[in-house]
Enzyme design. Structure first.
Site, PDB file in Angstrom:
ATOM      1  CE1 TYR A 112      -3.497   2.796   0.959  1.00 21.92           C
ATOM      2  CE2 TYR A 112      -1.700   3.581   2.340  1.00 21.92           C
ATOM      3  CZ  TYR A 112      -2.917   3.797   1.729  1.00 21.92           C
ATOM      4  OH  TYR A 112      -3.546   5.015   1.858  1.00 21.92           O
ATOM      5  CD  GLU A 200      -6.275   5.391  -0.071  1.00 20.62           C
ATOM      6  OE1 GLU A 200      -6.196   5.267   1.163  1.00 20.62           O
ATOM      7  OE2 GLU A 200      -7.230   4.955  -0.738  1.00 20.62           O
TER       8      GLU A 200
END
Length: 390
Positions: A112, A200
């Site tokens: 991530y 993101e």
């Protein structure tokens, strides 16, 4: 303002952030044609991703695989034109008018990587985790040790050594640390130059060949800075937004739909929040946040009434205006004309304060309309709650 995944990936490509080859399709026919475009690079099939402004698409059935051109066409046909319901969309879901088709790749690891504005620190914070592909909120809540953060000094910007620290903490090989450093520096540059509020990559994958690849992409933009980026207005997908909020923006109104039945019309965001708080305090539920602005006009008031009354849940309207820049008597005239012209049939409670407030209240009292006046915000909130019978 939110962008679709495929739009964000266009920006990623411009900023040197590696992404899979992909084709956007708006019909099943276009999806089948994409099989030919991507046939030379696919690894046994494709992934078909619904393009909506919401997370949780995979769990909701909005991301599917296909292994033949016919199956790709069928999958696209099943997704396009439907509404996708995820935990972030609400019960009505969001319409799928486009799908992003990408070749499948062999994934060795999922990471991530994200960036967000930390308002408490007044800094941009870069976040990374070895638990990619999962809800980052769950990771932060239950496994905070897996969430790595870097606070960026705005004077010098993100530094390469900070990126390398993240890379080594993620247990990447040396060459992969170099790739991650380039991705993070480019991500930060994109964040700054495009006035983002959230960015993101989840997941950022390590492929079987050892390469880093942004499989997913999410970008939220600061609406207050859109005047610097006119191209983004053309990228706006109003089908993904609340229709009333879209209409409000056209008239310069700040509107957010809520779940209650007492509509609020206020000038100033702080006063609007206080108005909603008082409604809640007295046992009611606000139907919206509506800031008509400090320099509101009679025309804006009329449009605000039309907007409010388009919500079938609304059983009363509370108008709370402070006449600082604009005079209360002019606002009173606007309210009277709007109630007459729009044909308001539900209780309207008005609290005015400020310049020419006496004249404004007198206009409301002598209008012959069923307008309920109040001398204080607390009194106005109590009367609004009473009017809907809470």
């Amino acid at each position: 303002m939110n962008l679709h995944e495929y739009q964000t990936k266009q920006l990623f490509a411009n900023y040197g952030i590696p992404i899979p080859d992909g084709v956007v399709a708006h019909s099943a026919h276009e999806a089948r044609a994409a099989a030919q475009t991507l046939s030379g690079i696919h690894a046994g099939g494709w992934v078909v991703k619904s393009q909506v402004h919401a997370g949780g698409r995979g769990k909701a059935g909005g991301i599917l695989r296909a292994y033949t051109a016919a199956e790709l066409e069928d999958v696209a046909d099943r997704l396009l034109g439907k509404s996708l319901i995820t935990p972030q969309t609400g019960p009505a879901g969001l319409p799928v008018s486009a799908v992003l088709i990408e070749p499948l790749c062999t994934i060795a690891r999922e990471l991530y990587l994200g960036a967000v504005i930390d308002r408490a620190r007044q800094r941009i914070v870069i976040m990374a985790s070895s638990a990619g592909g999962m809800d980052i909120e769950e990771v932060a809540a239950h496994h905070p040790e897996q969430l790595l953060t870097v606070v960026v000094d705005p004077l010098v910007g993100l530094q390469a050594y900070q990126c390398r620290q993240i890379g080594f903490a993620l247990d990447l090989a040396a060459v992969q640390v170099g790739s991650l450093t380039r991705i993070m520096l480019n991500l930060y540059r994109l964040f700054i130059e495009k006035d983002a509020s959230l960015l993101e990559i989840n997941p950022l994958v390590v492929t079987a060949q050892g390469d880093l690849l942004a499989i997913d992409a999410k970008l939220n933009l600061d609406e207050n800075a859109l005047y610097r980026h006119p191209v983004f207005e053309a990228w706006r997908d109003t089908t993904q937004e609340d229709a009333k909020e879209t209409t409000a923006r056209q008239f310069g109104l700040n509107y957010i739909t809520l779940d209650g039945n007492i509509a609020c019309m206020v000038n100033g965001a702080g006063l609007a929040m206080a108005t909603m708080d008082l409604i809640k305090l007295h046992g009611g539920e606000p139907a919206n946040f509506l800031d008509v602005g400090g320099g509101t006009t009679a025309a804006k008031v009329a449009e605000a009434f039309k907007l409010i009354l388009s919500d079938q849940k609304v059983k009363a309207v509370l108008v709370n205006i402070f006449g600082g820049i604009v005079r209360c008597d002019l606002i009173a005239e606007g309210i009277i004309n709007a109630v007459r012209d729009v044909g308001v049939s539900i209780p309207v409670i008005v609290r005015l304060e400020g310049t020419h407030v006496v004249q404004g209240k007198e206009l409301l009292r002598s209008s012959g309309l069923s307008i309920i006046t109040a001398d204080s915000l607390d009194e106005a909130a109590r009367k609004a709650v009473g009017a809907v019978g809470w």
